[in-house]
Scaffold this active site. Structure first.
Site, PDB file in Angstrom:
ATOM      1  N   ASP A   9       0.847  -1.190   0.000  1.00 13.29           N
ATOM      2  CA  ASP A   9       0.000   0.000   0.000  1.00 13.29           C
ATOM      3  C   ASP A   9       0.887   1.246   0.000  1.00 13.29           C
ATOM      4  OD1 ASP A   9      -2.004   1.841   0.392  1.00 13.29           O
ATOM      5  OD2 ASP A   9      -2.304   1.362   2.522  1.00 13.29           O
ATOM      6  N   ASP A 111      -3.461   2.448  -5.557  1.00  8.75           N
ATOM      7  CA  ASP A 111      -2.201   2.423  -4.800  1.00  8.75           C
ATOM      8  C   ASP A 111      -2.042   1.171  -3.940  1.00  8.75           C
ATOM      9  OD1 ASP A 111      -4.192   3.151  -2.949  1.00  8.75           O
ATOM     10  OD2 ASP A 111      -2.718   4.140  -1.680  1.00  8.75           O
ATOM     11  N   GLU A 112      -2.751   0.110  -4.286  1.00  7.77           N
ATOM     12  CA  GLU A 112      -2.649  -1.122  -3.488  1.00  7.77           C
ATOM     13  C   GLU A 112      -2.565  -2.355  -4.380  1.00  7.77           C
ATOM     14  OE1 GLU A 112      -5.609  -1.446   0.090  1.00  7.77           O
ATOM     15  OE2 GLU A 112      -6.381   0.020  -1.340  1.00  7.77           O
TER      16      GLU A 112
END
Ligand SMILES: [Mg+2]
Length: 418
Positions: A9, A111-112
């Site tokens: 993350d 974003d993960e």
């Protein structure tokens, strides 16, 4: 077989990405170190906080609140408008590194990512070592930090990643569930929303451990299927596989740059083209593609865009050939006007394996060209896309000036979208 799963993350993604971009552009303050936020248009009293820095958090600024309210809490708050084009490019660079290192990974959000690295100990060391290596590689190459959670399933990996932020690796292996997961408040459990948490609190369940020890039948009766799921999660049970994200087959790629000053002299412009070509040809080869068409485009000082495309004699991924072609195409369309931005594109991409060479090609000569590119690429993949450049890119007096406008990884930043 026990699995090994990572959850990766990016820490305050939008804020970090804007900070990295601004530093590269010569802005001398790191947004991450001052009270700052990413948001919409403050002037119009519109827009909310999309992301905030850790120093802003200390002032009580929260994600989702109106910007004017955040400004009231922290008068010196620096607010930067969101740049979604940048975020999607940063997101691809992030997944590109993961894709390069791991065969099975799933993009979970911008974003993960989840990674299944079961059985990779032989190549990457134990799971913690492997996660540490990935964490520092991303930081070193892209300039932003991530938190990585390590476990044997997706839910526990995601929960583990929450334990320590930013720039950290943490684990919740099955044998650590009782110690690390159970003491957490129940509203922090994956898939437990505010209303479920309230209902659980009313039942006397305040920690994840309380939920884990509740009779699953009671959970099922009270919350249905969802009740059973969160009971399983509280016990660290999750069979959900990491489903490989299919990388989209790119049909074209392009690269452009806003020049440090308007240029109208060919001997300044050609090295920029050479540089763009080197970076883009490298990307093409990493994709395993050849292109059948090249495009050159520029924007002049009046913001007029001129663009021309040309079909190639045969598909190619050879840097030298692509440079020759784009240079001659540029000379064909350029009339000496001042240029503020410049770009090139490769399109009609086709898999390299299927590319046939023609009767006119000298095999020995072609072999030499492939060998040069392969040697250069191996340097670039180790030291970054800008670590090795053709001499034609270096003769410009503006070279040093341009340098600071360009990030690593062979991605010349697009300042001005065409
Ligand atoms: Mg994040």
């Amino acid at each position: 077989m026990a699995r090994t799963v990572f959850h990766v993350d990016v820490n305050s993604a939008f804020l970090s990405w804007s900070a990295v971009q601004m530093l590269r552009n010569g802005y001398d303050t790191d947004l991450r170190l001052i009270p700052s936020a990413i948001g919409g248009d403050e002037e119009k009293r519109k827009g909310i906080v999309l992301a905030k820095s850790i120093p802003a958090k200390k002032y009580g600024v929260i994600t989702g609140e109106p910007l004017w309210q955040a400004r009231k809490k922290c008068p010196e708050l620096v607010i930067v408008p969101a740049n979604y084009g940048l975020y999607s490019r940063m997101s691809s660079l992030f997944t590109e590194i993961i894709d390069h290192e791991f065969p099975v990974w799933q993009k979970y959000s911008v974003d993960e990512c989840f990674i299944d690295c079961t059985g990779m100990e032989g190549i990457r060391g134990d799971p913690i070592q492997s996660a540490e290596a990935l964490r520092s590689e991303i930081k070193e190459r892209l300039g932003f930090t991530v938190s990585i959670g390590v476990s044997s399933c997706k839910v526990l990996a995601k929960m583990a990643g929450e334990l320590k932020k930013p720039d950290a690796v943490s684990s919740i292996f099955p044998y650590e569930v009782e110690k690390k997961l159970w003491p957490l408040p129940v509203d922090e459990l994956f898939m437990v929303g505010r209303s479920t948490a309230r209902a659980l609190n009313l039942m006397g369940i305040s920690q994840i451990g309380d939920l884990a020890k509740t009779d699953p039948e009671i959970m099922k009766k009270r919350f249905g299927k969802h009740g059973l799921s969160i009971w399983l999660y509280a016990n660290g049970i999750d069979q959900e596989p990491v489903v490989s994200t299919m990388r989209e087959e790119p049909k074209s790629c392009s690269q452009s740059v806003t020049l440090p000053h308007d240029m109208s002299c060919e001997k300044d412009i050609i090295p920029v083209i050479s540089r763009l070509c080197a970076a883009l040809a490298y990307r093409l080869r990493r994709l395993g593609k050849c292109c059948c068409e090249v495009t050159v485009f520029f924007k002049d000082d009046k913001f007029v865009t001129v663009s021309r495309q040309q079909r190639l004699f045969r598909p190619t991924d050879i840097s030298g050939e692509l440079f020759e072609k784009t240079r001659s195409l540029f000379r064909l369309i350029y009339d000496g006007r001042p240029i503020r931005a410049l770009g090139i594109g490769f399109s009609a991409l086709t898999p390299k394996e299927g590319c046939a060479f023609t009767l006119f090609d000298d095999p020995a000569n072609l072999g030499r060209k492939f060998a040069i590119d392969a040697a250069a690429d191996s340097v670039r993949s180790r030291f970054g896309g800008e670590s090795l450049l053709p001499a034609s890119a270096l003769i410009s007096p503006t070279f040093e000036h341009l340098k600071r406008f360009e990030p690593n990884e062979g991605h010349i930043r697009t300042v001005c979208p065409f």
